[in-house]
Design a protein around this motif. Structure first.
Motif, PDB file in Angstrom:
ATOM      1  N   ILE A  66       0.830  -1.200   0.000  1.00 41.34           N
ATOM      2  CA  ILE A  66       0.000   0.000   0.000  1.00 41.34           C
ATOM      3  C   ILE A  66       0.864   1.250   0.000  1.00 41.34           C
ATOM      4  CG2 ILE A  66      -1.702   1.341   1.294  1.00 41.34           C
ATOM      5  CD1 ILE A  66      -2.769  -1.347   2.353  1.00 41.34           C
ATOM      6  N   GLU A  67       1.819   1.297   0.921  1.00 41.94           N
ATOM      7  CA  GLU A  67       2.691   2.465   0.994  1.00 41.94           C
ATOM      8  C   GLU A  67       3.551   2.586  -0.259  1.00 41.94           C
ATOM      9  OE1 GLU A  67       2.575   4.946   3.103  1.00 41.94           O
ATOM     10  OE2 GLU A  67       0.865   3.895   3.960  1.00 41.94           O
ATOM     11  N   ALA A  68       4.003   1.452  -0.772  1.00 40.97           N
ATOM     12  CA  ALA A  68       4.808   1.479  -1.997  1.00 40.97           C
ATOM     13  C   ALA A  68       3.976   2.017  -3.157  1.00 40.97           C
ATOM     14  CB  ALA A  68       5.323   0.078  -2.324  1.00 40.97           C
ATOM     15  N   THR A  69       2.716   1.591  -3.221  1.00 40.34           N
ATOM     16  CA  THR A  69       1.819   2.078  -4.277  1.00 40.34           C
ATOM     17  C   THR A  69       1.604   3.579  -4.149  1.00 40.34           C
ATOM     18  OG1 THR A  69       0.680  -0.048  -4.458  1.00 40.34           O
ATOM     19  CG2 THR A  69      -0.511   1.889  -5.233  1.00 40.34           C
ATOM     20  N   ARG A  70       1.430   4.049  -2.932  1.00 41.09           N
ATOM     21  CA  ARG A  70       1.225   5.493  -2.714  1.00 41.09           C
ATOM     22  C   ARG A  70       2.440   6.289  -3.196  1.00 41.09           C
ATOM     23  NH1 ARG A  70      -0.456   5.110   2.098  1.00 41.09           N
ATOM     24  NH2 ARG A  70      -2.661   5.235   1.577  1.00 41.09           N
ATOM     25  N   LEU A  71       3.632   5.762  -2.961  1.00 39.59           N
ATOM     26  CA  LEU A  71       4.853   6.442  -3.384  1.00 39.59           C
ATOM     27  C   LEU A  71       5.042   6.393  -4.897  1.00 39.59           C
ATOM     28  CD1 LEU A  71       7.328   5.209  -0.620  1.00 39.59           C
ATOM     29  CD2 LEU A  71       6.341   7.506  -0.860  1.00 39.59           C
ATOM     30  N   LEU A  72       4.494   5.353  -5.512  1.00 36.67           N
ATOM     31  CA  LEU A  72       4.679   5.172  -6.956  1.00 36.67           C
ATOM     32  C   LEU A  72       3.556   5.739  -7.804  1.00 36.67           C
ATOM     33  CD1 LEU A  72       5.992   1.487  -6.952  1.00 36.67           C
ATOM     34  CD2 LEU A  72       7.340   3.553  -7.375  1.00 36.67           C
ATOM     35  N   ALA A  73       2.341   5.790  -7.251  1.00 38.48           N
ATOM     36  CA  ALA A  73       1.188   6.164  -8.073  1.00 38.48           C
ATOM     37  C   ALA A  73       0.195   7.074  -7.368  1.00 38.48           C
ATOM     38  CB  ALA A  73       0.465   4.900  -8.545  1.00 38.48           C
ATOM     39  N   GLY A  74       0.529   7.516  -6.176  1.00 36.70           N
ATOM     40  CA  GLY A  74      -0.400   8.318  -5.401  1.00 36.70           C
ATOM     41  C   GLY A  74      -0.508   9.758  -5.860  1.00 36.70           C
ATOM     42  N   GLY A  76       0.000  13.478  -6.352  1.00 36.51           N
ATOM     43  CA  GLY A  76       1.192  14.310  -6.295  1.00 36.51           C
ATOM     44  C   GLY A  76       2.435  13.684  -6.883  1.00 36.51           C
ATOM     45  N   VAL A  77       2.362  12.399  -7.254  1.00 37.43           N
ATOM     46  CA  VAL A  77       3.520  11.751  -7.865  1.00 37.43           C
ATOM     47  C   VAL A  77       3.692  12.299  -9.280  1.00 37.43           C
ATOM     48  CG1 VAL A  77       4.511   9.570  -8.643  1.00 37.43           C
ATOM     49  CG2 VAL A  77       3.254   9.672  -6.483  1.00 37.43           C
ATOM     50  N   THR A  78       4.876  12.774  -9.595  1.00 39.22           N
ATOM     51  CA  THR A  78       5.119  13.432 -10.877  1.00 39.22           C
ATOM     52  C   THR A  78       4.964  12.493 -12.062  1.00 39.22           C
ATOM     53  OG1 THR A  78       6.672  14.931  -9.798  1.00 39.22           O
ATOM     54  CG2 THR A  78       6.758  14.825 -12.201  1.00 39.22           C
ATOM     55  N   ASN A  79       5.580  11.334 -11.969  1.00 40.47           N
ATOM     56  CA  ASN A  79       5.495  10.354 -13.061  1.00 40.47           C
ATOM     57  C   ASN A  79       4.968   9.028 -12.505  1.00 40.47           C
ATOM     58  OD1 ASN A  79       6.708  11.947 -15.256  1.00 40.47           O
ATOM     59  ND2 ASN A  79       8.556  11.854 -13.988  1.00 40.47           N
ATOM     60  N   PRO A  80       3.665   8.954 -12.250  1.00 32.61           N
ATOM     61  CA  PRO A  80       3.106   7.741 -11.649  1.00 32.61           C
ATOM     62  C   PRO A  80       3.240   6.524 -12.557  1.00 32.61           C
ATOM     63  CG  PRO A  80       1.351   9.153 -12.452  1.00 32.61           C
ATOM     64  CD  PRO A  80       2.616   9.945 -12.559  1.00 32.61           C
ATOM     65  N   VAL A  81       3.467   5.387 -11.942  1.00 27.70           N
ATOM     66  CA  VAL A  81       3.553   4.132 -12.680  1.00 27.70           C
ATOM     67  C   VAL A  81       2.252   3.367 -12.459  1.00 27.70           C
ATOM     68  CG1 VAL A  81       4.600   2.855 -10.766  1.00 27.70           C
ATOM     69  CG2 VAL A  81       5.005   2.093 -13.106  1.00 27.70           C
ATOM     70  N   LYS A  82       1.876   2.539 -13.402  1.00 24.61           N
ATOM     71  CA  LYS A  82       0.666   1.729 -13.251  1.00 24.61           C
ATOM     72  C   LYS A  82       0.961   0.581 -12.277  1.00 24.61           C
ATOM     73  CE  LYS A  82      -1.515   3.950 -16.588  1.00 24.61           C
ATOM     74  NZ  LYS A  82      -0.407   4.733 -17.138  1.00 24.61           N
ATOM     75  N   ARG A 100      -7.097   3.371  -3.063  1.00 19.94           N
ATOM     76  CA  ARG A 100      -7.018   4.782  -2.698  1.00 19.94           C
ATOM     77  C   ARG A 100      -5.599   5.307  -2.892  1.00 19.94           C
ATOM     78  NH1 ARG A 100      -8.642   6.787   2.901  1.00 19.94           N
ATOM     79  NH2 ARG A 100      -8.075   8.715   1.864  1.00 19.94           N
ATOM     80  N   ALA A 101      -4.635   4.438  -2.684  1.00 20.74           N
ATOM     81  CA  ALA A 101      -3.234   4.850  -2.794  1.00 20.74           C
ATOM     82  C   ALA A 101      -2.816   5.082  -4.243  1.00 20.74           C
ATOM     83  CB  ALA A 101      -2.326   3.804  -2.156  1.00 20.74           C
ATOM     84  N   GLY A 102      -3.631   4.626  -5.197  1.00 15.43           N
ATOM     85  CA  GLY A 102      -3.317   4.892  -6.593  1.00 15.43           C
ATOM     86  C   GLY A 102      -3.218   3.677  -7.486  1.00 15.43           C
ATOM     87  N   ALA A 103      -3.494   2.488  -6.943  1.00 14.61           N
ATOM     88  CA  ALA A 103      -3.429   1.288  -7.768  1.00 14.61           C
ATOM     89  C   ALA A 103      -4.469   1.348  -8.887  1.00 14.61           C
ATOM     90  CB  ALA A 103      -3.661   0.041  -6.911  1.00 14.61           C
ATOM     91  N   SER A 104      -4.125   0.771 -10.022  1.00 16.52           N
ATOM     92  CA  SER A 104      -5.045   0.767 -11.164  1.00 16.52           C
ATOM     93  C   SER A 104      -6.006  -0.409 -11.128  1.00 16.52           C
ATOM     94  CB  SER A 104      -4.254   0.737 -12.476  1.00 16.52           C
ATOM     95  OG  SER A 104      -3.547   1.942 -12.654  1.00 16.52           O
ATOM     96  N   GLY A 105      -5.819  -1.317 -10.184  1.00 19.41           N
ATOM     97  CA  GLY A 105      -6.716  -2.450 -10.071  1.00 19.41           C
ATOM     98  C   GLY A 105      -6.094  -3.557  -9.241  1.00 19.41           C
ATOM     99  N   PHE A 106      -6.807  -4.662  -9.105  1.00 16.02           N
ATOM    100  CA  PHE A 106      -6.227  -5.772  -8.363  1.00 16.02           C
ATOM    101  C   PHE A 106      -6.762  -7.106  -8.843  1.00 16.02           C
ATOM    102  CE2 PHE A 106      -9.545  -7.473  -5.606  1.00 16.02           C
ATOM    103  CZ  PHE A 106     -10.488  -6.453  -5.595  1.00 16.02           C
TER     104      PHE A 106
END
Length: 218
Positions: A66-74, A76-82, A100-106
């Motif tokens: 969850i925290e990793a997703t927030r850092l990667l896709a949350g 304010g992230v400039t270049n979010p990854v899927k 909520r953290a920014g994941a595109s799905g599961f």
């Protein structure tokens, strides 16, 4: 030729990582650029390897998914990854937070290989991967835990767009929304696009979260 989808696999169980890597690496349109066993390593590898999609476990040591997703896709992230989240348990209580953290799905870890590959291809295109029936179960089970944000529904949406948003939050597919509102699927797609644009949302997953957070549905 179209460049292959660059995938990073992150899971603390080596057997699962190896399985995912083998399945993904065998696809002509995909390339596994790295693998790791915790969220912190995933964040570091994304910075160095620039994958298109991260297949992310939820429960991991050092830094969870969850925290990793927030850092990667949350936000304010400039270049979010899927990020495609995988979980052992259906409707794991952490999945909502991952979305909520920014994941595109599961997906579930026991999903057939074809579903994993479909999921990667889907999120790589910028679409969300959240099956309607899963959405219904997810929000139905955890709606009580979702605290609405301050304020009412945005005035930016028309009454019809609010109708469509409520149906999206209910987990309805485009065809189901079209049937419910007696409009064409193309019209539904137009409404969905407008809603996402007006509310500055990335995909339907974020729309579901938004609707519950804003108290548009309860």
């Amino acid at each position: 030729m179209t460049a292959p989808i660059r995938v990073l696999v992150c899971d603390d169980q080596e057997l699962i990582r190896t399985g995912f890597t083998t399945i993904i690496g065998a696809q002509p349109d995909m390339e596994v650029v790295g693998e790791c066993g915790d969220g912190r390593a995933a964040v570091d590898l994304v910075t160095r390897l620039h994958p298109d999609v991260v297949v992310m476990d939820v429960r991991m040591p050092i830094l969870d998914g969850i925290e990793a997703t927030r850092l990667l896709a949350g936000a304010g992230v400039t270049n979010p990854v899927k990020v495609l989240v995988v979980t052992t348990f259906n409707l794991d209580e952490y999945v909502y937070e991952a979305l909520r953290a920014g994941a595109s799905g599961f997906l579930l870890k026991d999903a057939p290989p074809a579903q994993l590959l479909h999921g990667i291809r889907t999120v790589a295109t910028g679409a969300a991967l959240l099956a309607p029936e899963v959405t219904r179960q997810l929000v139905g089970r955890y709606a009580a835990r979702i605290r609405p944000a301050e304020g009412a529904a945005d005035d930016a949406l028309t009454p019809r767009e609010l109708e469509v948003l409520r149906l999206i939050a209910d987990g309805r597919s485009n065809s189901e929304i079209a049937a419910a509102l007696v409009i064409s699927q193309e019209t539904v797609k137009t409404y969905v696009s407008r809603i996402l644009t007006k509310l500055d949302l990335r995909d339907r997953v974020q729309a579901v979260v938004y609707a519950y957070r804003r108290g548009i549905v309860t």
